[in-house]
Motif scaffolding. Structure first.
Motif, short mmCIF file in Angstrom:
data_model
loop_
_atom_site.label_atom_id
_atom_site.label_comp_id
_atom_site.label_asym_id
_atom_site.label_seq_id
_atom_site.Cartn_x
_atom_site.Cartn_y
_atom_site.Cartn_z
N ALA A 30 0.83 -1.21 0.00
CA ALA A 30 0.00 0.00 0.00
C ALA A 30 0.86 1.25 0.00
O ALA A 30 0.59 2.20 -0.75
CB ALA A 30 -0.94 -0.01 1.20
N VAL A 31 1.91 1.27 0.82
CA VAL A 31 2.76 2.46 0.91
C VAL A 31 3.55 2.65 -0.39
O VAL A 31 3.80 3.79 -0.80
CB VAL A 31 3.65 2.41 2.16
N ALA A 32 3.92 1.57 -1.06
CA ALA A 32 4.58 1.70 -2.36
C ALA A 32 3.65 2.44 -3.34
O ALA A 32 4.09 3.28 -4.12
CB ALA A 32 4.95 0.32 -2.91
N GLY A 33 2.37 2.13 -3.27
CA GLY A 33 1.40 2.85 -4.08
C GLY A 33 1.33 4.32 -3.71
O GLY A 33 1.22 5.20 -4.59
N PHE A 34 1.39 4.61 -2.41
CA PHE A 34 1.40 6.01 -1.96
C PHE A 34 2.62 6.74 -2.52
O PHE A 34 2.52 7.87 -3.00
CB PHE A 34 1.44 6.10 -0.43
N GLU A 35 3.79 6.10 -2.43
CA GLU A 35 5.03 6.73 -2.90
C GLU A 35 4.97 6.99 -4.41
O GLU A 35 5.43 8.02 -4.88
CB GLU A 35 6.24 5.87 -2.54
N ALA A 36 4.42 6.06 -5.17
CA ALA A 36 4.27 6.26 -6.61
C ALA A 36 3.33 7.43 -6.89
O ALA A 36 3.59 8.24 -7.79
CB ALA A 36 3.78 4.98 -7.28
N ALA A 37 2.26 7.55 -6.12
CA ALA A 37 1.32 8.67 -6.28
C ALA A 37 2.00 10.00 -5.97
O ALA A 37 1.78 11.00 -6.67
CB ALA A 37 0.10 8.47 -5.40
N ILE A 38 2.84 10.01 -4.94
CA ILE A 38 3.60 11.22 -4.61
C ILE A 38 4.52 11.59 -5.77
O ILE A 38 4.62 12.75 -6.15
CB ILE A 38 4.43 11.03 -3.32
N ALA A 39 5.18 10.59 -6.34
CA ALA A 39 6.10 10.83 -7.46
C ALA A 39 5.37 11.44 -8.64
O ALA A 39 5.86 12.39 -9.27
CB ALA A 39 6.81 9.54 -7.85
N VAL A 40 4.19 10.94 -8.96
CA VAL A 40 3.41 11.47 -10.08
C VAL A 40 3.03 12.92 -9.80
O VAL A 40 3.15 13.79 -10.67
CB VAL A 40 2.16 10.61 -10.35
N LYS A 41 2.60 13.20 -8.58
CA LYS A 41 2.21 14.57 -8.22
C LYS A 41 3.42 15.51 -8.29
O LYS A 41 3.31 16.65 -8.69
CB LYS A 41 1.60 14.60 -6.83
N SER A 42 4.59 15.00 -7.90
CA SER A 42 5.79 15.83 -7.84
C SER A 42 6.54 15.94 -9.16
O SER A 42 7.12 16.97 -9.45
CB SER A 42 6.75 15.27 -6.78
N PHE A 43 6.55 14.86 -9.94
CA PHE A 43 7.42 14.82 -11.11
C PHE A 43 6.70 14.57 -12.43
O PHE A 43 7.34 14.44 -13.47
CB PHE A 43 8.52 13.77 -10.92
N ALA A 44 5.39 14.46 -12.40
CA ALA A 44 4.55 14.27 -13.59
C ALA A 44 5.11 13.19 -14.51
O ALA A 44 5.25 12.05 -14.09
CB ALA A 44 4.37 15.60 -14.31
N ASP A 45 5.46 13.55 -15.73
CA ASP A 45 5.92 12.58 -16.73
C ASP A 45 7.26 11.94 -16.38
O ASP A 45 7.60 10.90 -16.93
CB ASP A 45 6.02 13.24 -18.11
N GLU A 46 8.02 12.55 -15.50
CA GLU A 46 9.34 12.00 -15.13
C GLU A 46 9.27 11.14 -13.88
O GLU A 46 10.29 10.68 -13.37
CB GLU A 46 10.32 13.15 -14.90
N ALA A 47 8.09 10.90 -13.37
CA ALA A 47 7.92 10.16 -12.12
C ALA A 47 8.35 8.69 -12.27
O ALA A 47 8.10 8.06 -13.29
CB ALA A 47 6.47 10.20 -11.68
N VAL A 48 8.98 8.18 -11.21
CA VAL A 48 9.26 6.76 -11.12
C VAL A 48 8.00 6.13 -10.52
O VAL A 48 7.63 6.44 -9.39
CB VAL A 48 10.48 6.48 -10.21
N THR A 49 7.34 5.29 -11.29
CA THR A 49 6.08 4.70 -10.82
C THR A 49 6.16 3.18 -10.68
O THR A 49 5.16 2.55 -10.35
CB THR A 49 4.93 5.05 -11.78
N ASP A 50 7.32 2.59 -10.90
CA ASP A 50 7.50 1.15 -10.80
C ASP A 50 7.31 0.70 -9.35
O ASP A 50 8.11 1.04 -8.48
CB ASP A 50 8.89 0.77 -11.30
N PRO A 51 6.26 -0.08 -9.07
CA PRO A 51 6.02 -0.52 -7.69
C PRO A 51 7.18 -1.31 -7.10
O PRO A 51 7.46 -1.22 -5.91
CB PRO A 51 4.77 -1.41 -7.80
N ALA A 52 7.91 -2.06 -7.94
CA ALA A 52 9.05 -2.84 -7.45
C ALA A 52 10.13 -1.93 -6.86
O ALA A 52 10.76 -2.28 -5.86
CB ALA A 52 9.63 -3.69 -8.57
N HIS A 53 10.33 -0.77 -7.46
CA HIS A 53 11.31 0.20 -6.95
C HIS A 53 10.94 0.60 -5.52
O HIS A 53 11.79 0.61 -4.63
CB HIS A 53 11.34 1.43 -7.86
#
Length: 169
Positions: A26-49
């Protein structure tokens, strides 16, 4: 701040507790959502990361992490890491991450998590708290201002790639 034993003290049903291995997905999903909000197209969204990063966080410990639970579902999380100024020796808090599911928990969870962070930092004896957010993250910027944080640094970027349609004016 210790885990709250029950939601009875909080009419919203919000419970803050320690982050644990079963929360990683769940928190990995939160972190990916933060990345999208912060970095848009450059966001790292890979859940494995994020799973790898968060699993290491639990394995090695040392940082302060909490999750917010409401009706048995995670609705938020915070992460604070201790840092030391190598010149002055002062120990300060690095406010690494905060996420709140606005649709499920909204301002109640955001304020509860922020209060928990502030309480923890005071109890730990930190001299200051350093937090970051994207200039486009109006909600986090407002929360920082509400708590009394001051803007200290501004970062500018310019795309200079050859195919860029932007040019200095």
């Amino acid at each position: 701040m210790a885990d709250r034993p029950s939601a009875a003290a909080d009419p919203s049903g919000l419970v803050l507790r320690d982050f644990r291995l079963s929360d990683v997905e769940a928190v990995a999903g939160f972190e990916a959502a933060i990345a999208v909000k912060s970095f848009a197209d450059e966001a790292v969204t890979d859940p494995a990361h994020y799973r790898k990063k968060l699993t290491k966080l639990i394995k090695y410990g040392g940082d302060w992490t909490k999750v917010a639970e409401q009706d048995g579902r995670l609705v938020g999380w915070v992460w604070v890491a201790p840092r030391q100024n190598f010149i002055t020796g002062d120990t300060y808090a690095d406010f690494r991450s905060m996420y709140v599911d606005g649709e499920r928990a909204g301002a109640t969870a955001a304020i509860a998590l922020l209060r928990a962070v502030l309480d923890h930092c005071r109890e730990a004896g930190y001299t200051r708290i350093v937090g970051r957010t994207a200039s486009s993250n109006d909600a986090m910027r407002a929360l920082y201002r509400l708590a009394g944080f001051e803007e200290k640094h501004i970062v500018y970027e310019m795309d200079i790639a050859p195919d860029s349609s932007r040019d200095a004016r």
